[in-house]
Design an enzyme around this catalytic site. Structure first.
Site, short mmCIF file in Angstrom:
data_model
loop_
_atom_site.label_atom_id
_atom_site.label_comp_id
_atom_site.label_asym_id
_atom_site.label_seq_id
_atom_site.Cartn_x
_atom_site.Cartn_y
_atom_site.Cartn_z
N GLY A 141 10.85 -12.49 -22.04
CA GLY A 141 11.99 -13.02 -21.30
C GLY A 141 11.61 -14.30 -20.57
O GLY A 141 10.68 -15.01 -20.98
N ILE A 188 10.05 -14.88 -17.79
CA ILE A 188 8.67 -14.94 -17.31
C ILE A 188 7.70 -14.96 -18.48
O ILE A 188 6.77 -15.78 -18.53
CB ILE A 188 8.39 -13.76 -16.36
CG1 ILE A 188 9.23 -13.89 -15.10
CG2 ILE A 188 6.90 -13.68 -16.01
CD1 ILE A 188 9.14 -12.71 -14.16
N SER A 231 8.73 -6.43 -27.95
CA SER A 231 9.60 -5.58 -27.15
C SER A 231 10.59 -4.95 -28.11
O SER A 231 10.68 -5.35 -29.28
CB SER A 231 10.34 -6.37 -26.05
OG SER A 231 11.27 -7.26 -26.60
N ARG A 282 6.29 -3.82 -13.21
CA ARG A 282 6.53 -2.60 -12.45
C ARG A 282 5.46 -1.59 -12.83
O ARG A 282 5.13 -1.43 -14.00
CB ARG A 282 7.93 -2.03 -12.71
CG ARG A 282 9.07 -2.86 -12.14
CD ARG A 282 9.06 -2.89 -10.62
NE ARG A 282 10.15 -3.67 -10.06
CZ ARG A 282 10.09 -4.95 -9.76
NH1 ARG A 282 8.97 -5.63 -10.01
NH2 ARG A 282 11.12 -5.57 -9.22
N GLU A 302 4.09 1.65 -2.53
CA GLU A 302 3.80 0.39 -1.84
C GLU A 302 4.30 0.48 -0.40
O GLU A 302 5.43 0.92 -0.18
CB GLU A 302 4.46 -0.78 -2.56
CG GLU A 302 3.89 -1.00 -3.97
CD GLU A 302 4.53 -2.19 -4.68
OE1 GLU A 302 5.34 -2.92 -4.05
OE2 GLU A 302 4.23 -2.39 -5.85
N HIS A 324 1.57 -6.91 -4.40
CA HIS A 324 2.90 -7.26 -4.91
C HIS A 324 3.31 -8.66 -4.43
O HIS A 324 4.35 -8.86 -3.79
CB HIS A 324 3.96 -6.23 -4.49
CG HIS A 324 5.12 -6.18 -5.44
ND1 HIS A 324 5.90 -5.06 -5.61
CD2 HIS A 324 5.64 -7.12 -6.28
CE1 HIS A 324 6.85 -5.31 -6.50
NE2 HIS A 324 6.71 -6.56 -6.92
#
Length: 319
Positions: free
Chosen positions: A155, A157, A176, A238, A267, A286
């Site tokens: 995508g 990124i 993907s 993630r 987190e 993160h």
């Protein structure tokens, strides 16, 4: 009496200085909390008088149970235009408008490469040795030119990560579930025959997928076992996309050479979590989206969201 606006998880204590919150006065009074609150009862106590809450990404989830305990809440703003930790159906049921903000993809791309380069050239080990009068050169870095980068996801990124890899002279493949050879070729990337083929042939594997039911646990023990023993795994997407116990085992046993991790199941990461101390893990708290440009956009547009809501014409609505 002014409406109360509370900004959560302002870890760096910068939210109020990065946007013109004063433009909301005297209708709205804003304050920020710098410490994360994981206990729901404590969170409710802090939020019970707030009509407006601003949250940063997925740091504090908003579940149906939490919405039900905040009867005064009318507007919830999240940075970015997607937040899987907000129950949008529950927001609607409780009369809460949810709005988002813009978000750039450059910052996570840059952090992805910081993790790849830091691991490949053993920067933490060498820097610590230099700082503490340790050995002068104790590692041999891994060159990237001529190696293969495997991208799980191509995508916004993933495309930018691929472009940088090509500048380093790397071959790039991607996979993907919906990626086509034509779309991959548009970015100079080879479509891997399968997820398994990508894992077997890549020297660096980087995850750039959205967390969903299809991608949760996408990389488990069988998949990690396919990777080369000298391969690196990078996850700035993630944590749940990679089975965490399986990853921990792969790193502890040397099944893979190392991992660059920016995302975790819990987190902030608990103090005793082994990911904090594994020598072949380069971990960051993160930070993928944490950059000056993104923060300025988040908070500037949060102010705009509040102004539009007060005017009766909400913008960038998610619910």
């Amino acid at each position: 009496m002014p409406m109360q606006c509370l900004i959560l998880d302002d870890y760096q204590n910068v939210a109020l200085s990065l946007a013109g919150w004063q433009a909301l006065a005297p209708q709205v009074e804003c304050r920020a909390l710098t410490e994360h609150i994981s206990d729901e009862d404590q969170l409710v106590a802090q939020l019970q008088d707030a009509e407006i809450v601003v949250i940063m990404r997925e740091r504090t989830p908003f579940s149906a149970a939490l919405f039900a305990r905040l009867p005064k809440l009318r507007l919830l703003i999240t940075s970015g235009m997607r937040n899987a930790s907000v129950d949008l159906a529950a927001a609607r049921e409780n009369g809460v408008t949810v709005c988002g903000t813009g978000s750039g993809s450059t910052a996570p791309v840059e952090l992805t490469w910081a993790l790849i380069l830091g691991l490949a050239r053993h920067l933490v080990t060498e820097n610590n040795a230099l700082r503490h009068n340790g050995p002068w050169q104790s590692t041999v870095g891994t060159g990237l030119s001529g190696k293969r980068l495997g991208l799980l996801g191509l995508g916004k990124i993933g495309q930018k990560v691929a472009l940088i890899a090509q500048a380093f002279g790397m071959d790039v493949s991607a996979w993907s579930q919906n990626l086509t050879a034509e779309r991959a070729a548009e970015h100079g990337v080879e479509l891997a025959a399968s997820k398994e083929a990508l894992l077997k042939t890549s020297d660096v594997v980087s995850v750039h997928l959205v967390l969903s039911e299809r991608t949760r646990g996408l990389l488990g023990a069988p998949e990690l076992a396919l990777m080369k023993p000298d391969a690196l795994l990078i996850n700035t997407s993630r944590a749940a996309i990679v089975d965490q116990p399986a990853l921990l085992h792969a790193l502890q046993t040397g099944q893979i050479a190392g991992a660059g991790l920016d995302v975790f199941e819990t987190e902030p990461l608990p103090p005793a979590d082994p990911f904090r101390t594994l020598p072949n893990v380069l971990a960051t708290p993160h930070l993928g989206y944490v950059s000056d440009g993104n923060y300025q956009a988040y908070f500037r547009e949060a102010v705009e969201d509040i102004q539009a809501f007060l005017a009766g014409n909400p913008v960038r609505t998610l619910s």
